[in-house]
Design a protein around this motif. Structure first.
Motif, PDB file in Angstrom:
ATOM      1  N   GLU A 187      -2.859   0.586  -3.955  1.00 28.32           N
ATOM      2  CA  GLU A 187      -2.449  -0.668  -3.336  1.00 28.32           C
ATOM      3  C   GLU A 187      -2.443  -1.777  -4.373  1.00 28.32           C
TER       4      GLU A 187
ATOM      5  N   ASN B 206      -3.907   6.735   2.229  1.00 24.23           N
ATOM      6  CA  ASN B 206      -3.625   5.769   1.178  1.00 24.23           C
ATOM      7  C   ASN B 206      -3.822   6.376  -0.208  1.00 24.23           C
TER       8      ASN B 206
ATOM      9  N   LYS C 161       0.860  -1.182   0.000  1.00 20.96           N
ATOM     10  CA  LYS C 161       0.000   0.000   0.000  1.00 20.96           C
ATOM     11  C   LYS C 161       0.897   1.232   0.000  1.00 20.96           C
TER      12      LYS C 161
END
Length: 239
Positions: A145, A142, A130
């Motif tokens: 990923e 984030n 990630k």
């Protein structure tokens, strides 16, 4: 046209990645304790000379749960988007590697390619990565990923490639992509683990078909990083 997060604006380019983009490689490094946000994992610009591998336990009965991201086809099981990942990084089965702060604002637009050197006591397991933008106050959002099932590391059209205990295997994950502006003081981070469920199906680590099996086995997985095993992530920087 592409949208750059951080700048929060649309940009145009005749090519992808944009003109002026160049690859920059960061190498994974630690003293062997990269587990959790409080570990010693780092992203550095030269591969460490000696290997101080990072180990973690992947139990398919207790997988890392999906938290945000670019999700599809999971019903209401996952809420997509960017979320502060620090609560996930408290898990000991997540390895955390973070760069030094960017001295100046840096646009990353284009492919991101993780290459890892992995060993395991299981015949088969998964590797997840990630990519995260860390703010000066510690918030960690984030960006993208990926996952790779080790039996398919040589390609989905190739014979299944099983693992043997004590051997180290090179695996390049499917390229990620993003367009994100890291403001001065922000840092690049990656998390490495072996599950991201339910976005991705769990690997039961048995070497079987998973979907018709009732129980899995625990895998003890290791990420190596050194001049011999240069685990790395290559990002695309727009100059």
């Amino acid at each position: 046209m592409y949208f750059t997060m951080g700048l929060n604006k649309w940009q145009s380019s005749d090519t992808w990645p944009p003109k002026g983009a160049t690859p920059t490689t960061y190498f994974l490094s630690s003293a062997g304790n990269a587990n959790t946000l409080d570990g010693d994992g780092a992203l550095v610009l030269a591969a460490p000379a000696a290997d101080h591998p990072d180990a973690f336990t992947y139990d398919p009965e207790h997988p890392v749960t999906s938290y945000g991201g670019n999700v599809c086809c999971t019903g209401n099981a996952i809420t997509g988007g960017a979320f502060d990942q620090r609560k996930m990084e408290a898990r000991p089965d997540i390895l955390v590697y973070t760069s030094e702060p960017f001295a100046t604002g840096t646009e990353v637009s284009g492919p991101i390619v993780p290459t890892l050197y992995v060993s395991s006591d299981a015949k088969d397991t998964d590797v997840t990565v990630k990519v995260i933008d860390v703010y000066p106050d510690g918030r960690a959002y984030n960006l993208d990923e990926s996952i790779q099932r080790m039996r398919y590391r040589d390609g989905y059209d190739k014979p299944l490639a099983w693992m043997e205990p004590g051997k180290v295997y090179k695996v390049t994950l499917q390229p990620l992509t993003t367009s994100n502006y890291f403001a001065a003081g922000h840092r690049l981070r990656i998390e490495v683990s072996s599950s991201n469920f339910p976005r991705f199906d769990r690997n039961l680590n048995t070497g079987g078909r998973n979907y018709d099996e009732a129980a899995g086995i625990i895998a003890h997985n290791v990420i190596h990083h050194s001049a011999q095993y240069p685990s790395q992530i290559t990002i695309t920087v727009v100059r």
